[in-house]
Write an enzyme that holds these catalytic residues in place. Structure first.
Site, PDB file in Angstrom:
ATOM      1  N   CYS A   1     -76.421  68.983   8.466  1.00  0.00           N
ATOM      2  CA  CYS A   1     -76.447  70.191   7.601  1.00  0.00           C
ATOM      3  C   CYS A   1     -74.871  70.120   6.991  1.00  0.00           C
ATOM      4  O   CYS A   1     -74.720  70.584   5.881  1.00  0.00           O
ATOM      5  CB  CYS A   1     -76.622  71.273   8.349  1.00  0.00           C
ATOM      6  SG  CYS A   1     -75.610  71.565   9.886  1.00  0.00           S
TER       7      CYS A   1
ATOM      8  N   HIS B   1     -74.095  75.352  12.980  1.00  0.00           N
ATOM      9  CA  HIS B   1     -74.935  75.002  11.886  1.00  0.00           C
ATOM     10  C   HIS B   1     -74.185  75.417  10.365  1.00  0.00           C
ATOM     11  O   HIS B   1     -73.488  76.295  10.465  1.00  0.00           O
ATOM     12  CB  HIS B   1     -76.278  75.707  11.705  1.00  0.00           C
ATOM     13  CG  HIS B   1     -77.085  75.296  10.654  1.00  0.00           C
ATOM     14  ND1 HIS B   1     -77.699  74.142  10.527  1.00  0.00           N
ATOM     15  CD2 HIS B   1     -77.935  76.309   9.613  1.00  0.00           C
ATOM     16  CE1 HIS B   1     -78.646  74.252   9.456  1.00  0.00           C
ATOM     17  NE2 HIS B   1     -78.665  75.426   9.085  1.00  0.00           N
TER      18      HIS B   1
END
Length: 946
Positions: free
Chosen positions: A341, A881
């Site tokens: 990510c 994230h």
């Protein structure tokens, strides 16, 4: 199964606490002596946490407020319920780490594979061999998963455990055989040759081996002593084993000469996998949508997909996210390959930069610099351009960026594998790499920059920029590079140096204020007062002298006294903070500092360091002493002869405030075992006059202390006998005296004053005031541009002093780029922890006005910027994230790009405390907009008034 040495230290079943203490001691010793080649063992996190809870239950029941003893590796998460009794764990079960189920034999040579997407701390922990041996002797089980320690740092002095050795596919030509092996990246090319010959039953003289990256002969691997790491061999890549017709070096299909290369046979660190698996590679896929926004580690939710090497499976994935409408483009997501990510968010922001989108969708190949030694021979630019075109193609389902990641790992090995990385670090590499691949300057001229020599800033700045463009000219420079003015001032001779340097992005500190609060404990060494903690406020970018001055004011320092500042580590003096010009940034928030009020140093004076020691609780036969508490310091004069009794007097004076009431005259009946201590008021602060001490009329007779002096030969001299015996002291080495505290002696003093030295700054909950006053992006920019001293690692060579100096540095913005990238420095690193600032920064979405911050006032261009993209980071360090918020300019609408999932968002939802990297684009006036249209190259059209 791998042979495992079992411990015979215990023949009976130990209590949980006994197990904890034994494992703690083994772990501390093993980790302190770790070296290259040692073995560490994987153990499932689930079993390890069960054992942690089991062995800590007695301690937690006895005192819930006490922290766990031992090293951090035994801390565990401790999130399980606090039960009165926890069952002893059953046998070790590592089967959930194995990709194809449990096995009787899981040694490195057995071919057992672990899952590709395991994370340390979530799925497994790594234990030194001695710890594994002991646990295995108690619990048994398995499978045994052993991994080797390798050098990992650039300096070859940093160690890491190679959990995932290289997995390479060996392809034999012309036979067409293939096999897959595991081999350490620190093994040599010679060892790879030997393994290939062993697997395919070939002689060494029969083969040559090629780096077959991308299914083409990239390089002949004939340097037998070179490691695979140095040869830049990547995980899951192909190796071509070319069989020659005869020993003279003719290939069966004709063509290449290969000389005989001898090498020493040695034990291999390689694993042969099952031939049936040789055509498959495992990659992690991830769907992380809403979870990340709640701050959880969404990267941990990984599934596995199988794919054939070199073939994209874009169309085999189920459609997720937003389907593009009609011919509209730019709403295509990127599949998460396993902790990618960080890469996906950076790519999407660059792909949606209008200048780049236009440039890479046109024919940019003629600008590729194929010969640039600083570039990637055009491969990075081609891979990025191809990925950009896929992402802008209408109606596409999410794209798997495997080819781009493979190129990235090849040229930047730090981003290989499936670990989480910093998105901003990747972004910096991409911008620099794309620039070098697309640099229009094929032969960089050598340019010697002239000193300013009093010339006008405008003239010097233009000259520096022209010199820069003569060597660096690319779409990246056109769009993203600006220029700032850097002013250095020598703190000694006040020499001023001015340079004008290019920048690709701005890294802004997150500072509410320009000051910093620091807590330091002050000790008075003349026995006149108890230790006290002073909390002072100092300039955040100040120097040691600012802290010393603030402490002097806070503790009412006399004119005859001075402050001696030290850092305490492990109950010992780690360093004296003597240089008043060193920056306060070298003092971390979790450091422990002590300040000592002493008499101003005279020539020939030295410092006596008193180190406190107590007996270790677990030592049985021989007495073992360990440091505790806070050391004390006193000034000592070499003008007179120093005797044992004099040092006793000095130490008694320093400890006098700690003596409990009513115990001053205890145990003093025997004059031969007592020492005279003078009233503190009879002496100058911080220095004891040894002659006066023995003749003072105001005496208190105190028991002798068990003192030991460490002499030059590192021998301990007992100072509790022979008061008149002269002591040999050296002015060239520190004077260290140990005071060994028995339990009886501890009862006579209030030692808690010397314990629990506070941290410089303790992080606590954010105050209500701080939460209600958001930090402005303008404030961050002002902190970045504020004058500050250089850090000691970046000392400046002053041409006037002819010495390295810690100069003051001041930055000013001079020339701004079309696209301004701003990095918010949320992550800070200290010796024992990594800290993320969750500070909310109030950044403008429209009309970010930098007019007043640009030092060059000649420009008639607009200095207004609008936000069009940003990278967000949710969660903690290493397990968080990344997502991206991007505005599609054609639609004038914001979208959230969360890997493969894309969803529309409102503009007011763009701002959050997760914002990490901001992308601003200059607001063009009508005239400049018309000049810039129709060209992929955005030139600097600044008009100057001379």
């Amino acid at each position: 199964m791998t042979e495992v040495a079992t411990s015979t230290a215990t023949t009976k079943e130990l209590s949980p606490d006994e197990e904890r203490v034994l494992i703690r001691d083994i772990a501390i010793t093993a980790e302190a002596n770790t070296k290259e080649g040692d073995s560490f063992f994987l153990i499932t996190q689930k079993w390890w946490q069960h054992w942690i809870d089991y062995v800590n239950q007695e301690q937690q029941l006895n005192n819930n407020n006490n922290t766990n003893e031992g090293s951090s590796s035994l801390a565990g998460n401790s999130d399980s319920p606090r039960l009165t009794t926890l069952k002893r764990p059953s046998g070790i079960d590592n089967s959930d780490l194995i990709s194809d189920g449990p096995s009787e034999d899981s040694s490195p040579g057995s071919g057992v594979e672990i899952h590709d997407t395991l994370l340390e701390g979530r799925d497994y922990v790594l234990l030194p061999q001695q710890v594994w041996n002991q646990l295995y002797s108690w619990y048994g089980g398995g499978p045994t998963l052993s991994r080797k320690v390798i050098d990992s740092g650039l300096s070859q002095t940093e160690f890491a455990v190679e959990v995932y050795p290289l997995r390479l596919q060996l392809l034999v030509t012309p036979k067409g055989d293939r096999s897959t092996i595991r081999i350490s990246k620190k093994e040599t090319i010679g060892e790879l040759h030997r393994r290939a010959c062993e697997i395919f039953y070939l002689n060494l003289e029969q083969v040559c081996i090629w780096d077959y990256y991308g299914h083409r002969k990239h390089a002949l691997m004939n340097d037998m002593d070179k490691t695979l790491d140095d040869a830049n061999i990547q995980m899951d890549q192909d190796i071509l084993v070319e069989v020659l017709n005869n020993v003279n070096g003719t290939e069966l299909s004709g063509g290449i000469s290969f000389p005989d290369n001898g090498f020493a046979d040695k034990e291999a660190t390689s694993v042969l996998l099952e031939p049936s698996k040789s055509s498959l590679s495992i990659a992690g896929g991830l769907s992380a949508n809403k979870i990340a926004s709640r701050g959880y580690g969404a990267e941990h939710m990984q599934s596995q997909t199988l794919s054939y090497p070199g073939r994209e499976l874009d169309n085999t994935y189920a459609n997720s996210g937003v389907i593009t409408r009609g011919a509209s483009g730019g709403l295509t997501g990127l599949l998460n390959l396993g902790n990618t990510c960080f890469m996906n968010s950076a790519i999407q922001c660059l792909v949606h930069t209008p200048e780049f989108a236009r440039y890479f969708r046109e024919d940019y190949h003629q600008e590729i610099n194929w010969q640039n030694p600083l570039g990637m021979v055009g491969e990075l630019a081609l891979a990025f351009g191809e990925l950009l075109r896929k992402l802008w193609a209408p109606g596409r389902t999410p794209v798997a960026p495997r080819p781009f990641k493979a190129k990235l790992a090849r040229f930047a090995p730090q981003f290989s594998g499936y670990n989480q990385h910093d998105s901003q670090e990747l972004l910096a590499f991409l911008l620099d790499g794309l620039h070098e691949d697309l640099n229009r300057v094929k032969h960089k001229p050598y340019i010697n920059s002239r000193d300013a020599d009093g010339r006008p800033d405008e003239e010097v700045a233009d000259e520096y920029w022209a010199n820069h463009i003569a060597r660096n000219d690319s779409i990246i420079v056109d769009v993203c590079q600006g220029q700032y003015k850097s002013t250095l001032v020598c703190p000694v001779c006040n020499k001023v140096s001015v340079t004008f340097d290019p920048f690709m992005y701005l890294s802004l500190p997150l500072q509410f204020t320009i000051t910093r609060t620091m807590a330091i404990t002050v000790f008075t060494c003349d026995g006149s007062a108890l230790p006290s903690t002073c909390t002072v406020t100092v300039p955040k970018q100040g120097r040691y002298r600012d802290l010393i001055q603030a402490l002097s004011n806070a503790c009412s320092l006399k004119q005859t006294e001075e402050i001696k500042l030290v850092e305490i580590r492990n109950h010992l003096i780690h360093r004296f903070l003597d240089d008043s010009y060193i920056s306060l940034s070298t003092i971390k928030d979790d450091d422990h500092l002590a300040a000592y009020k002493i008499q101003k140093s005279a020539k020939g004076n030295a410092f006596l360091q008193l180190i406190h020691r107590c007996q270790e609780e677990e030592s049985s036969d021989a007495q073992r002493w360990k440091p505790f508490g806070t050391p004390l310091i006193s000034s000592l004069s070499f003008d007179d002869v120093i005797a044992s009794g004099d040092i006793q007097t000095i130490v008694q004076t320093m400890l006098a405030p700690l003596l409990k009431e009513g115990l001053e005259y205890a145990d003093n009946s025997d004059p031969s075992t007592s020492v005279a201590a003078t009233d503190p008021s009879d002496h100058r602060s911080g220095e004891v006059d040894t002659n006066h001490a023995s003749t003072s009329a105001n005496k208190k007779v105190l028991p002798k202390l068990p003192l030991q002096l460490v002499d030059e030969s590192m021998t301990c001299i007992d100072l509790s006998v022979g008061d008149e015996k002269a002591v040999n002291l050296s002015a060239s080495s520190p004077i260290v005296v140990y005071l060994d505290w028995s339990s009886k002696l501890l009862e006579k003093y209030n030692m808690h004053y010397l314990e629990n030295l506070p941290e410089v700054f303790k992080y606590g909950p954010i105050t209500k005031k701080a939460r209600t006053e958001p930090l402005s992006l303008y404030t961050c920019l002002e902190a970045f541009l504020r004058e500050e001293p250089l850090v000691p690692e970046d000392m400046w060579y002053c041409p006037q002093c002819k010495e390295q100096r810690q100069a003051s540095k001041k930055l000013d913005l001079w020339r701004l780029p079309e696209v301004l990238v701003i990095h918010l420095k949320r992550f800070s690193y200290s010796r024992s922890m990594k800290h993320k600032l969750e500070t909310f920064v109030n950044f403008p979405v429209h009309d970010f006005d930098l007019t007043n911050y640009v030092a060059d006032k000649r420009s008639s261009r607009s200095q207004l910027y609008d936000l069009y993209a940003l990278i967000n980071h949710y969660g903690g360090m290493g397990s968080g994230h990344y997502t991206a918020h991007i505005k599609l300019l054609d639609e004038n609408r914001w979208y959230n790009f969360d890997d493969s999932h894309i969803s529309p968002i409102n503009e007011e939802d763009v701002k959050s405390a997760a914002a990490y990297v901001l992308f601003y684009r200059r607001v063009k006036s009508d005239a400049s907009a018309s000049n810039a249209t129709g060209s992929g190259r955005v030139r600097d059209k600044t008009s100057y008034k001379h």
